[in-house]
Design an enzyme around this catalytic site. Structure first.
Site, PDB file in Angstrom:
ATOM      1  N   ARG A 278      11.779  -3.663  10.225  1.00 32.81           N
ATOM      2  CA  ARG A 278      10.918  -2.914  11.134  1.00 32.81           C
ATOM      3  C   ARG A 278      10.484  -3.824  12.278  1.00 32.81           C
ATOM      4  NH1 ARG A 278       6.368   0.015   7.451  1.00 32.81           N
ATOM      5  NH2 ARG A 278       5.112  -0.912   9.065  1.00 32.81           N
TER       6      ARG A 278
ATOM      7  N   ARG B 244      -0.861  -8.052  13.714  1.00 34.21           N
ATOM      8  CA  ARG B 244      -1.306  -7.006  12.787  1.00 34.21           C
ATOM      9  C   ARG B 244      -2.350  -7.541  11.799  1.00 34.21           C
ATOM     10  NH1 ARG B 244       3.905  -4.910  10.071  1.00 34.21           N
ATOM     11  NH2 ARG B 244       2.602  -3.309   9.152  1.00 34.21           N
TER      12      ARG B 244
ATOM     13  N   LYS C 197       0.831  -1.211   0.000  1.00 36.69           N
ATOM     14  CA  LYS C 197       0.000   0.000   0.000  1.00 36.69           C
ATOM     15  C   LYS C 197       0.864   1.259   0.000  1.00 36.69           C
ATOM     16  CE  LYS C 197      -2.353  -0.221   3.687  1.00 36.69           C
ATOM     17  NZ  LYS C 197      -1.796   0.764   4.575  1.00 36.69           N
TER      18      LYS C 197
HETATM   19  P1  AMP Z   1       1.672   1.326   9.142  1.00 40.33           P
HETATM   20  O1  AMP Z   1       3.000   1.816   8.714  1.00 40.33           O
HETATM   21  O2  AMP Z   1       0.530   2.052   8.487  1.00 40.33           O
HETATM   22  O3  AMP Z   1       1.526  -0.172   9.034  1.00 40.33           O
HETATM   23  O4  AMP Z   1       1.529   1.674  10.709  1.00 40.33           O
HETATM   24  C1  AMP Z   1       2.425   1.153  11.648  1.00 40.33           C
HETATM   25  C2  AMP Z   1       1.756   1.082  13.017  1.00 40.33           C
HETATM   26  O5  AMP Z   1       1.362   2.389  13.442  1.00 40.33           O
HETATM   27  C3  AMP Z   1       0.483   0.252  13.081  1.00 40.33           C
HETATM   28  O6  AMP Z   1       0.744  -1.141  13.227  1.00 40.33           O
HETATM   29  C4  AMP Z   1      -0.200   0.858  14.302  1.00 40.33           C
HETATM   30  O7  AMP Z   1       0.410   0.417  15.501  1.00 40.33           O
HETATM   31  C5  AMP Z   1       0.133   2.344  14.151  1.00 40.33           C
HETATM   32  N1  AMP Z   1      -0.898   3.022  13.330  1.00 40.33           N
HETATM   33  C6  AMP Z   1      -0.709   3.654  12.151  1.00 40.33           C
HETATM   34  N2  AMP Z   1      -1.846   4.176  11.705  1.00 40.33           N
HETATM   35  C7  AMP Z   1      -2.804   3.879  12.604  1.00 40.33           C
HETATM   36  C8  AMP Z   1      -4.205   4.135  12.687  1.00 40.33           C
HETATM   37  N3  AMP Z   1      -4.857   4.806  11.736  1.00 40.33           N
HETATM   38  N4  AMP Z   1      -4.861   3.674  13.784  1.00 40.33           N
HETATM   39  C9  AMP Z   1      -4.232   3.017  14.770  1.00 40.33           C
HETATM   40  N5  AMP Z   1      -2.915   2.718  14.738  1.00 40.33           N
HETATM   41  C10 AMP Z   1      -2.191   3.153  13.672  1.00 40.33           C
END
Ligand code: AMP
Length: 250
Positions: free
Chosen positions: A194, A205, A43
Site C-alpha cells: 500500500r 501516520r 486492527k
Molecule cells: P486506514 O486503512 O484506516 O489506515 O486508512 C487509510 C487512510 O485513509 C488514512 O491514513 C487516512 O489518510 C484516511 N482515513 C481513513 N479513515 C480516516 C478518518 N477517520 N479520518 C481521517 N482520515 C482517514
C-alpha cells in the site's frame, strides 16, 4: 467485481444508494463497537474476526477511500479527490469530509446486525460527531476496543505488509508470506505494498496517530466504554483477548 464479503457491505463502501446484497442477518444482540489502534497494529484483522463472530459488518473508512480510488476519475467528487491526496501522504483526511461520508452511510450504523467501526473516529471532533449521529438514531456504543503494541513491532508489521490487488487479503513478507513470492495463495492476484505503508508515509501516520487519535483513549475512558487490549504475536491470540475483554465466550 466486488468479493462476497464486499457485497455484504456495499452500502458502506459505495454509499446509501447501493443496497447491500445479501443483507446482513439481524442479530438478537447486535454489537456496536469501535476499534482504536495505531496503524499496523492488526486492527483490520481483529475487525474482520469480530465481525464474523458477531455477524456484523466491518465499517472501515480507509476501505471507503480505497474503493473510491479504484473508481474512474470522472466519478470521483472533488472532496474525494482531495481526500485521496491526504491519504497518499499518510495524513488524515479533513474531519468534515470524513464525517459527511459516515453520515451518508447512517443506514450501516442503524443496521440490525450491529457494526464494527474500524478507522473512525480518528479525532476528538469525529468522536463527538459520531456521538451526535448515534444520539439522533437512538443508538449507543457497546464498547471501544483500544489495541496496544510497541512502535518497533508496528514498523516491522507495516513495512512487511503486502495486500492482494484482487481479494484484498493481507500477507507479511516474513511472518505470513505467500507460497509464491508476490502472488496471492487464495485467488492468484498480484500482491502490492500500500502506498501509505511506505516507510516515509508510515512515520507521518504514526505521528498523526499520537497527536490526533490517542486523545480518543481519554474520551472513551471518561464515557466508561474503553477496553484496552495488548496485542499478542498471533491475530488469534489477540482475538481471544478481545473476546475476553468483551466478556464473550470464544
Ligand atoms: P486506514 O486503512 O484506516 O489506515 O486508512 C487509510 C487512510 O485513509 C488514512 O491514513 C487516512 O489518510 C484516511 N482515513 C481513513 N479513515 C480516516 C478518518 N477517520 N479520518 C481521517 N482520515 C482517514
Amino acid at each position: 467485481m466486488p468479493s462476497p464479503r464486499q457485497r455484504a457491505r456495499i452500502t458502506w463502501l459505495k454509499g446509501a444508494d447501493f443496497p447491500c446484497a445479501p443483507f446482513p442477518a439481524p442479530q438478537t444482540r447486535p454489537r456496536r463497537l469501535v476499534l482504536l489502534g495505531a496503524p499496523g497494529i492488526g486492527k483490520g484483522t481483529q475487525a474482520e474476526l469480530l465481525a464474523r463472530k458477531f455477524g456484523s459488518c466491518q465499517l472501515s473508512t480507509g476501505d471507503v477511500f480505497r474503493m473510491a480510488k479504484q473508481a474512474p476519475e470522472a466519478e470521483q467528487t472533488p472532496a474525494i479527490r482531495e481526500a485521496l491526496e491526504y491519504m497518499k501522504a499518510g495524513k488524515l483526511v479533513p474531519d468534515t469530509t470524513v464525517v459527511a461520508l459516515v453520515e451518508e452511510r447512517t443506514p450501516c450504523l442503524r443496521c440490525s446486525a450491529g457494526f464494527l467501526l474500524d478507522g473512525f473516529p480518528r479525532t476528538v471532533f469525529q468522536a463527538e460527531e459520531l456521538d451526535r449521529i448515534l444520539r439522533q438514531e437512538h443508538l449507543a456504543l457497546d464498547a471501544v476496543l483500544s489495541y496496544d503494541l510497541s512502535e518497533a513491532k508496528i514498523l516491522d508489521r507495516l513495512s512487511g505488509r503486502r495486500v492482494c490487488s484482487k481479494c484484498k487479503i493481507t500477507y507479511h513478507v516474513k511472518d505470513h508470506p505467500p507460497k509464491v513470492d508476490g502472488v496471492c495463495d487464495r485467488c492468484g492476484g498480484s500482491l502490492y505494498q500500500r502506498e501509505d505503508d511506505r516507510p516515509e508515509t508510515v512515520r507521518v501516520r504514526m505521528e498523526t496517530y499520537r497527536h490526533s487519535t490517542e486523545p480518543l483513549i481519554d474520551h472513551y475512558q471518561k464515557k466508561g466504554l474503553l477496553l484496552r487490549i495488548e496485542c499478542c504475536d498471533t491475530p488469534q491470540e489477540t482475538f481471544a483477548c478481545s473476546l475476553a475483554a468483551l466478556g464473550v465466550e470464544a
